[in-house]
Scaffold this motif. Structure first.
Motif, PDB file in Angstrom:
ATOM      1  N   GLN A  40      -4.766  -4.108 -20.349  1.00 54.88           N
ATOM      2  CA  GLN A  40      -5.586  -4.822 -19.387  1.00 54.88           C
ATOM      3  C   GLN A  40      -5.021  -4.578 -17.986  1.00 54.88           C
ATOM      4  O   GLN A  40      -3.801  -4.499 -17.817  1.00 54.88           O
ATOM      5  N   LEU A  41      -5.887  -4.477 -17.012  1.00 52.72           N
ATOM      6  CA  LEU A  41      -5.466  -4.183 -15.645  1.00 52.72           C
ATOM      7  C   LEU A  41      -5.609  -5.410 -14.747  1.00 52.72           C
ATOM      8  O   LEU A  41      -6.703  -5.956 -14.623  1.00 52.72           O
ATOM      9  N   PRO A  42      -4.511  -5.812 -14.120  1.00 53.18           N
ATOM     10  CA  PRO A  42      -4.548  -6.983 -13.237  1.00 53.18           C
ATOM     11  C   PRO A  42      -4.900  -6.580 -11.810  1.00 53.18           C
ATOM     12  O   PRO A  42      -4.896  -5.405 -11.451  1.00 53.18           O
ATOM     13  N   ASP A  43      -5.187  -7.573 -10.991  1.00 53.98           N
ATOM     14  CA  ASP A  43      -5.224  -7.364  -9.550  1.00 53.98           C
ATOM     15  C   ASP A  43      -3.767  -7.323  -9.099  1.00 53.98           C
ATOM     16  O   ASP A  43      -2.934  -8.060  -9.618  1.00 53.98           O
ATOM     17  N   VAL A  44      -3.462  -6.447  -8.149  1.00 56.08           N
ATOM     18  CA  VAL A  44      -2.075  -6.299  -7.681  1.00 56.08           C
ATOM     19  C   VAL A  44      -2.058  -6.333  -6.160  1.00 56.08           C
ATOM     20  O   VAL A  44      -2.769  -5.554  -5.512  1.00 56.08           O
ATOM     21  N   LYS A  45      -1.255  -7.229  -5.611  1.00 64.21           N
ATOM     22  CA  LYS A  45      -1.054  -7.254  -4.157  1.00 64.21           C
ATOM     23  C   LYS A  45      -0.161  -6.069  -3.813  1.00 64.21           C
ATOM     24  O   LYS A  45       0.958  -5.938  -4.325  1.00 64.21           O
ATOM     25  N   LEU A  46      -0.655  -5.197  -2.957  1.00 63.27           N
ATOM     26  CA  LEU A  46       0.093  -4.000  -2.579  1.00 63.27           C
ATOM     27  C   LEU A  46       1.081  -4.314  -1.465  1.00 63.27           C
ATOM     28  O   LEU A  46       0.937  -5.303  -0.745  1.00 63.27           O
ATOM     29  N   LEU A  47       2.067  -3.446  -1.317  1.00 64.06           N
ATOM     30  CA  LEU A  47       3.088  -3.625  -0.288  1.00 64.06           C
ATOM     31  C   LEU A  47       2.504  -3.589   1.121  1.00 64.06           C
ATOM     32  O   LEU A  47       3.073  -4.162   2.040  1.00 64.06           O
ATOM     33  N   ASN A  48       1.355  -2.915   1.283  1.00 61.54           N
ATOM     34  CA  ASN A  48       0.720  -2.842   2.610  1.00 61.54           C
ATOM     35  C   ASN A  48      -0.169  -4.051   2.895  1.00 61.54           C
ATOM     36  O   ASN A  48      -0.856  -4.096   3.905  1.00 61.54           O
ATOM     37  N   GLY A  49      -0.180  -5.040   1.992  1.00 64.72           N
ATOM     38  CA  GLY A  49      -0.947  -6.262   2.191  1.00 64.72           C
ATOM     39  C   GLY A  49      -2.329  -6.248   1.560  1.00 64.72           C
ATOM     40  O   GLY A  49      -2.952  -7.297   1.414  1.00 64.72           O
ATOM     41  N   GLU A  50      -2.831  -5.081   1.193  1.00 65.49           N
ATOM     42  CA  GLU A  50      -4.130  -5.000   0.536  1.00 65.49           C
ATOM     43  C   GLU A  50      -3.997  -5.458  -0.917  1.00 65.49           C
ATOM     44  O   GLU A  50      -2.886  -5.614  -1.423  1.00 65.49           O
ATOM     45  N   VAL A  51      -5.125  -5.639  -1.568  1.00 67.96           N
ATOM     46  CA  VAL A  51      -5.132  -6.004  -2.984  1.00 67.96           C
ATOM     47  C   VAL A  51      -5.804  -4.883  -3.766  1.00 67.96           C
ATOM     48  O   VAL A  51      -6.930  -4.484  -3.448  1.00 67.96           O
ATOM     49  N   TRP A  52      -5.112  -4.372  -4.759  1.00 72.67           N
ATOM     50  CA  TRP A  52      -5.644  -3.344  -5.652  1.00 72.67           C
ATOM     51  C   TRP A  52      -6.365  -4.058  -6.782  1.00 72.67           C
ATOM     52  O   TRP A  52      -5.791  -4.921  -7.447  1.00 72.67           O
ATOM     53  N   THR A  53      -7.640  -3.742  -6.982  1.00 72.94           N
ATOM     54  CA  THR A  53      -8.391  -4.311  -8.093  1.00 72.94           C
ATOM     55  C   THR A  53      -9.044  -3.185  -8.873  1.00 72.94           C
ATOM     56  O   THR A  53      -9.516  -2.210  -8.277  1.00 72.94           O
ATOM     57  N   PRO A  54      -9.087  -3.309 -10.187  1.00 70.04           N
ATOM     58  CA  PRO A  54      -9.709  -2.249 -10.997  1.00 70.04           C
ATOM     59  C   PRO A  54     -11.164  -2.011 -10.639  1.00 70.04           C
ATOM     60  O   PRO A  54     -11.626  -0.879 -10.658  1.00 70.04           O
ATOM     61  N   GLU A  55     -11.877  -3.074 -10.269  1.00 70.68           N
ATOM     62  CA  GLU A  55     -13.300  -2.932  -9.955  1.00 70.68           C
ATOM     63  C   GLU A  55     -13.547  -2.071  -8.725  1.00 70.68           C
ATOM     64  O   GLU A  55     -14.602  -1.464  -8.604  1.00 70.68           O
ATOM     65  N   LYS A  56     -12.599  -2.026  -7.808  1.00 64.93           N
ATOM     66  CA  LYS A  56     -12.757  -1.231  -6.582  1.00 64.93           C
ATOM     67  C   LYS A  56     -12.463   0.256  -6.800  1.00 64.93           C
ATOM     68  O   LYS A  56     -12.697   1.070  -5.915  1.00 64.93           O
TER      69      LYS A  56
END
Length: 175
Positions: A40-56
């Motif tokens: 399963q893939l979570p949402d992850v807060k990236l080091l640059n402040g953005e949020v990585w989401t599988p849907e994107k």
């Protein structure tokens, strides 16, 4: 009475593990995921402040890379991850690097000092629930993402320890 048998190989492996995996992380790791298993893939807060989401993500292949700023083997492998990311990000490949550093500032400063642009976040408790860090460092797991189930990936490759440049190049076959 059971006697422990120590060979040079066992001693070197144990010593290398102690150098690469800090005491606080030992015993909290899982085995490499099995080929064909689902993650399963979570949402992850990236080091640059953005949020990585599988849907994107439009990518159909996801390279998950566990690393640390203090890991000498990661220092050798990270430039190859960056090269793969730069060369293939437009070809249905996505990278999600997960740092096990204790401090986000250490991971962020390291990424900046090396000029790395691949998406990187921290292994938080929430991330580890869905993507538990496999044993060792660095670790690369390649997932094939179903268009209909963006939050789930099928493991097509899993490797713990430093990979050779030709192994990294071989990851292109999963795109």
């Amino acid at each position: 009475m059971t006697l422990a048998v120590f060979s040079r190989r066992n001693l070197l492996q144990t010593s290398a593990l102690a150098l690469v995996v800090p005491a606080w992380a030992q015993g909290t790791e899982s085995p490499l995921p099995k080929l064909g298993s689902k993650l399963q893939l979570p949402d992850v807060k990236l080091l640059n402040g953005e949020v990585w989401t599988p849907e994107k993500q439009a990518a159909r292949t996801l390279v998950v890379y566990w690393w640390a700023s203090w890991c000498p083997f990661c220092a050798v492998q990270s430039p190859h991850i960056e090269a793969l990311w730069r060369a293939q990000k437009g070809n249905s490949l996505q990278v999600l690097a997960l740092s096990i550093d204790k401090q986000e500032t250490a991971a962020s400063a390291y990424m900046k000092s090396k000029g790395y642009s691949f998406p990187a976040g921290m292994v938080t408790t929430d991330v580890a629930k869905m993507l538990p860090k496999p044993k060792g460092l660095p670790v690369v797991v390649v997932l094939k993402i179903d268009k209909m189930k963006r939050r789930e990936g099928t493991v097509v490759f899993a490797e713990g320890g430093e990979m050779f440049p030709e192994d990294m190049e071989g990851l292109k076959k999963y795109i």
